[in-house]
Design an enzyme around this catalytic site. Structure first.
Site, short mmCIF file in Angstrom:
data_model
loop_
_atom_site.label_atom_id
_atom_site.label_comp_id
_atom_site.label_asym_id
_atom_site.label_seq_id
_atom_site.Cartn_x
_atom_site.Cartn_y
_atom_site.Cartn_z
NE ARG A 1 35.11 25.24 7.22
CZ ARG A 1 34.47 25.00 8.36
NH1 ARG A 1 34.15 26.00 9.17
NH2 ARG A 1 34.15 23.78 8.72
NE ARG B 1 31.73 18.38 15.02
CZ ARG B 1 32.07 19.63 14.73
NH1 ARG B 1 32.73 20.34 15.59
NH2 ARG B 1 31.75 20.17 13.58
NE ARG C 1 31.27 28.02 6.36
CZ ARG C 1 31.22 27.32 7.50
NH1 ARG C 1 30.75 27.86 8.60
NH2 ARG C 1 31.60 26.05 7.51
NE ARG D 1 31.43 20.09 7.79
CZ ARG D 1 31.38 21.39 7.44
NH1 ARG D 1 31.44 21.75 6.17
NH2 ARG D 1 31.28 22.31 8.37
CE LYS E 1 28.51 23.65 15.71
NZ LYS E 1 27.92 23.23 14.44
P1 AMP Z 1 33.66 22.94 12.46
O1 AMP Z 1 34.43 24.17 12.10
O2 AMP Z 1 33.17 22.94 13.87
O3 AMP Z 1 32.56 22.62 11.46
O4 AMP Z 1 34.69 21.72 12.39
C1 AMP Z 1 35.36 21.38 11.20
C2 AMP Z 1 35.90 19.97 11.28
O5 AMP Z 1 36.84 19.87 12.35
C3 AMP Z 1 34.85 18.89 11.57
O6 AMP Z 1 34.16 18.45 10.41
C4 AMP Z 1 35.74 17.79 12.17
O7 AMP Z 1 36.47 17.11 11.17
C5 AMP Z 1 36.74 18.59 12.99
N1 AMP Z 1 36.26 18.81 14.38
C6 AMP Z 1 35.95 19.99 14.98
N2 AMP Z 1 35.55 19.80 16.24
C7 AMP Z 1 35.59 18.46 16.46
C8 AMP Z 1 35.27 17.62 17.56
N3 AMP Z 1 34.80 18.11 18.71
N4 AMP Z 1 35.46 16.28 17.42
C9 AMP Z 1 35.94 15.75 16.28
N5 AMP Z 1 36.24 16.48 15.19
C10 AMP Z 1 36.06 17.83 15.27
#
Ligand code: AMP
Length: 214
Positions: A157, A88, A124, A168, A13
């Site tokens: 990360r 989400r 990554r 996740r 994404k």
């Molecule tokens: P990402 O970089 O999109 O993989 O997001 C990393 C982490 O941020 C996720 O595993 C969640 O803990 C948190 N996070 C990001 N976006 C959301 C969302 N829309 N709702 C809840 N938690 C989020």
């Protein structure tokens, strides 16, 4: 164009958002990036979000939605945006429709196999300065685990270790079907394979969704 990129962690994404942003000059909003920034700056929100993020859980809807609401009020979004990482959950999808009033245009679903997701995320590595993503096997840096542009060390990360990646994915699977159904019912869901090479995925989205916009 109000576009959502939806799919499991590791579907690409963020990569697609960056490629599309370059082509179509639309702002890229990533809730993951905003939250990581809050954690880095040790803000109130960052302190509340950190534990959830580190263990691969979702940050509570109320916190994330409030953050998105603020971002959506900014003036740079007049021509639209590419939103990555939100919504989400179905509750977030409903909130987004309320915030936008007229809803989104399209939700691109990057369907991606578990094997690809785990391989991509555990390999990554990210530049701590410019945020560019690398991969130990698919896209290694030119030398010594340093960013090609900034020459600063790459890091992994904290949520990209295998156990957290699997968590996740589990969280994603629990919530995803509801979000997919939500946009399918609105006739706004476009399915694209996230297993394909990123340039290929970008071409498909550009052609099928942005069409003559380019
Ligand atoms: P990402 O970089 O999109 O993989 O997001 C990393 C982490 O941020 C996720 O595993 C969640 O803990 C948190 N996070 C990001 N976006 C959301 C969302 N829309 N709702 C809840 N938690 C989020």
């Amino acid at each position: 164009m109000k576009l959502i990129l939806f799919g499991p962690p590791g579907a690409g994404k963020g990569t697609q958002a960056k490629l599309l942003t370059k082509c179509f000059k639309l702002p890229h909003i990533s809730t993951g990036d905003i939250l990581r920034n809050e954690v880095k700056n040790n803000t109130d929100l960052g302190r509340q979000a950190k534990g959830f993020m580190d263990s691969g859980k979702l940050v509570p809807d109320t916190l994330v939605t409030e953050m998105v609401k603020k971002r959506m009020a900014a003036k740079d979004l007049e021509k639209g945006f590419i939103l990555d990482g939100y919504p989400r959950t179905v509750s977030q999808a409903r909130s987004l429709d309320e915030i936008l009033e007229t809803g989104i245009d399209t939700a691109v679903y990057l369907s991606t196999s578990e094997k690809v997701v785990v391989q991509r995320l555990t390999g990554r590595r990210v530049c701590s300065k410019c945020g560019t993503n690398y991969h130990l096997v698919n896209m290694p840096p030119k030398k010594d685990m340093l960013c090609d542009q900034c020459q600063v060390p790459l890091y992994q990360r904290p949520d990209d270790n295998e156990a957290t990646v699997r968590n996740r994915l589990k969280v994603y699977l629990e919530e995803s079907s509801g979000v997919l159904d939500y946009y399918r019912k609105q006739n706004k869901l476009e399915n694209v394979s996230g297993d394909l090479d990123s340039e290929e995925v970008c071409k498909i989205i550009s052609k099928n969704i942005f069409g003559s916009l380019k």
